[in-house]
Design a protein around this motif. Structure first.
Motif, PDB file in Angstrom:
ATOM      1  N   ALA A  37       0.842  -1.187   0.102  1.00 10.81           N
ATOM      2  CA  ALA A  37       0.018   0.088  -0.083  1.00 10.81           C
ATOM      3  C   ALA A  37       0.770   1.217   0.009  1.00 10.81           C
ATOM      4  O   ALA A  37       0.616   2.143  -0.902  1.00 10.81           O
ATOM      5  CB  ALA A  37      -1.039   0.176   1.127  1.00 10.81           C
ATOM      6  N   SER A  38       1.949   1.276   0.574  1.00 11.82           N
ATOM      7  CA  SER A  38       2.978   2.495   0.761  1.00 11.82           C
ATOM      8  C   SER A  38       3.318   2.846  -0.604  1.00 11.82           C
ATOM      9  O   SER A  38       3.492   3.604  -0.898  1.00 11.82           O
ATOM     10  CB  SER A  38       3.986   2.209   2.074  1.00 11.82           C
ATOM     11  OG  SER A  38       4.952   3.136   2.021  1.00 11.82           O
ATOM     12  N   ALA A  39       3.995   1.387  -1.033  1.00 13.04           N
ATOM     13  CA  ALA A  39       4.740   1.718  -2.217  1.00 13.04           C
ATOM     14  C   ALA A  39       3.796   1.724  -3.569  1.00 13.04           C
ATOM     15  O   ALA A  39       4.249   1.728  -4.658  1.00 13.04           O
ATOM     16  CB  ALA A  39       5.549   0.485  -2.473  1.00 13.04           C
ATOM     17  N   ARG A  40       2.413   1.665  -3.400  1.00  9.69           N
ATOM     18  CA  ARG A  40       1.515   1.603  -4.361  1.00  9.69           C
ATOM     19  C   ARG A  40       1.979   0.414  -5.429  1.00  9.69           C
ATOM     20  O   ARG A  40       2.096   0.559  -6.634  1.00  9.69           O
ATOM     21  CB  ARG A  40       1.383   2.873  -5.253  1.00  9.69           C
ATOM     22  CG  ARG A  40       0.709   3.813  -4.258  1.00  9.69           C
ATOM     23  CD  ARG A  40       0.291   5.198  -5.083  1.00  9.69           C
ATOM     24  NE  ARG A  40       0.070   6.063  -4.021  1.00  9.69           N
ATOM     25  CZ  ARG A  40       0.262   7.544  -4.040  1.00  9.69           C
ATOM     26  NH1 ARG A  40       1.305   7.892  -4.734  1.00  9.69           N
ATOM     27  NH2 ARG A  40      -0.307   8.339  -3.165  1.00  9.69           N
ATOM     28  N   ALA A  41       2.419  -0.658  -4.829  1.00  8.53           N
ATOM     29  CA  ALA A  41       2.649  -2.027  -5.506  1.00  8.53           C
ATOM     30  C   ALA A  41       1.746  -2.783  -5.692  1.00  8.53           C
ATOM     31  O   ALA A  41       1.035  -3.275  -4.730  1.00  8.53           O
ATOM     32  CB  ALA A  41       4.213  -2.390  -5.176  1.00  8.53           C
TER      33      ALA A  41
END
Length: 85
Positions: free
Chosen positions: A22-26
């Motif tokens: 979620a943080s890396a939008r991966a």
């Protein structure tokens, strides 16, 4: 533009892996063992399904997932592992 696939250790919990995604939008993570060899690939959809299952606990690690250690099709080396990029 291709984005690099993030690598994480197989000791990481499912919940932390989802937070990293979620943080890396991966949408996916390469899972590596203690030797730094990539042993599998997990997607956000797969981890979300595991988290939503009745058997889920917050201690579940990526190495404990069903099918762990089975690299993505077409990416395994002669020993069934992916070399770390």
């Amino acid at each position: 533009m291709d984005r690099a696939v993030l690598q994480v250790g197989d000791h990481m919990t499912v919940e932390v892996a989802l937070a990293v995604m979620a943080s890396a939008r991966a949408g996916r993570l390469l899972v590596c063992d203690n030797d730094g060899l990539c042993t599998g690939l997990v997607t956000r959809a797969e981890l979300s399904a595991v988290r939503d299952s009745p058997a889920y606990t917050d201690r579940l690690r990526l190495r404990d997932l069903p099918g762990y250690g089975v690299p993505p099709a077409g990416h395994a080396g002669s020993h069934g592992r992916l070399p770390a990029p």
